[in-house]
Design a protein around this motif. Structure first.
Motif, PDB file in Angstrom:
ATOM      1  N   ASP A   1      20.866 -61.105 -20.484  1.00  0.00           N
ATOM      2  CA  ASP A   1      19.714 -61.066 -19.291  1.00  0.00           C
ATOM      3  C   ASP A   1      18.667 -60.348 -19.853  1.00  0.00           C
ATOM      4  O   ASP A   1      17.374 -60.732 -19.728  1.00  0.00           O
ATOM      5  CB  ASP A   1      20.151 -60.358 -17.942  1.00  0.00           C
TER       6      ASP A   1
ATOM      7  N   PHE B   1      19.303 -53.869 -15.826  1.00  0.00           N
ATOM      8  CA  PHE B   1      19.967 -55.234 -16.553  1.00  0.00           C
ATOM      9  C   PHE B   1      20.723 -54.368 -17.637  1.00  0.00           C
ATOM     10  O   PHE B   1      21.317 -54.987 -18.553  1.00  0.00           O
ATOM     11  CB  PHE B   1      18.952 -56.244 -17.089  1.00  0.00           C
TER      12      PHE B   1
ATOM     13  N   ARG C   1      23.964 -55.976 -19.301  1.00  0.00           N
ATOM     14  CA  ARG C   1      23.785 -57.197 -19.578  1.00  0.00           C
ATOM     15  C   ARG C   1      22.980 -57.784 -20.665  1.00  0.00           C
ATOM     16  O   ARG C   1      21.883 -58.211 -20.351  1.00  0.00           O
ATOM     17  CB  ARG C   1      23.306 -57.938 -18.159  1.00  0.00           C
TER      18      ARG C   1
END
Length: 292
Positions: free
Chosen positions: A94, A88, A91
């Motif tokens: 996330d 991830f 991101r």
């Protein structure tokens, strides 16, 4: 004036706690861009490490737990990074959801192992008492945390600026693609960065055992303030985190002196929000050359 000076040692001790908590986030959040909500639970793991060790070491558990807690929390962070977080990168939202779920799992695991009630870790005998400063009594436990925070900050600065691995870490966090083209193993650097950041959370957890009882919710009391310190200081900027922790700790101390604990938190949060409106990138910004 005497009343104002009497709050200074209290503010410095609060700042030292915030600095210790925020140092690890300087790596995982400030440099890697990972919003690690499980950072507080790594602190909890460090605190419970001291609690477990006191059965063997007695009142010297705090000193014995510092390196052990660093290794335990660092290993937990390394497992988290290898198992999930590495998928991830780039991101942040996330990573927030992922690590928040991990934090809930770790809290419940702590309740299952140690129980829901808070437990106490006994401070070493040589930390009994305190020193009088500006008309206020500063406990030796708080003074120890101040010294520990200063030593930790100096050690991190030396690692980042005086070692080859520290310079590699900085290069990966500043420009991952260029660092990879230069032959740096970015995956290994990511592992080491997350290990150090999580390990510092364990050290902070051990320090927090000197302040009061510990429990499964220990990390939730400090995680928000730690994020505020990192953001206000500038992402990935060590000196910014140190200055922001000092400012927020002193502000919290004096605001609580004039009002109460709940309102002091509101004042501190509002001050950070106003500051970020004027300087959204924090106190210090990484300077780089870019095409315009």
């Amino acid at each position: 004036m005497e009343a104002l000076l009497s709050q200074l040692p209290i503010g410095l001790s609060i700042a030292a706690v915030l600095m210790l908590v925020a140092l690890g986030l300087t790596f995982t959040f400030g440099q890697m861009g990972v919003i690690n909500m499980a950072h507080g639970e790594f602190m909890m793991a460090g605190a419970y490490t001291a609690y477990v060790l006191q059965d063997w070491t007695g009142r010297e558990a705090v000193l014995a737990a510092l390196p052990v807690a660093f290794a335990v929390a660092g290993a937990m962070g390394l497992v988290l990074e290898r198992a999930a977080v590495r998928r991830f990168y780039g991101r942040p939202l996330d990573t927030l959801l992922l690590t928040w779920g991990v934090s809930l799992v770790l809290q419940q695991l702590a309740r299952d192992i140690f129980g829901a009630p808070n437990v106490q870790v006994r401070a070493p005998g040589w930390l009994d008492g305190g020193v009088r400063m500006f008309g206020s009594q500063l406990p030796y436990t708080r003074l120890f945390i101040i010294v520990l925070a200063a030593v930790s900050a100096l050690a991190i600065w030396a690692y980042q600026n005086r070692t080859r691995q520290g310079r590699r870490m900085r290069s990966v966090m500043q420009n991952r693609q260029l660092a990879a083209c230069s032959g740096i193993d970015t995956g290994r650097v990511d592992q080491l960065t997350f290990f150090i950041g999580s390990g510092l959370a364990g050290v902070a957890g051990v320090a927090l055992t000197l302040i009061g009882p510990i429990g499964p919710n220990l990390g939730t009391y400090y995680i928000v303030d730690a994020f505020l310190v990192v953001v206000a200081g500038g992402l990935g900027r060590l000196r910014g985190a140190v200055i922001a922790a000092l400012a927020l700790g002193l502000l919290d101390s004096y605001a609580e002196f004039w009002t109460d604990a709940s309102l002091a938190k509101v004042i501190g949060f509002a001050a950070i929000v106003v500051f970020l409106q004027a300087r959204p990138q924090g106190l210090f910004v990484l300077r780089s050359r870019a095409l315009t």
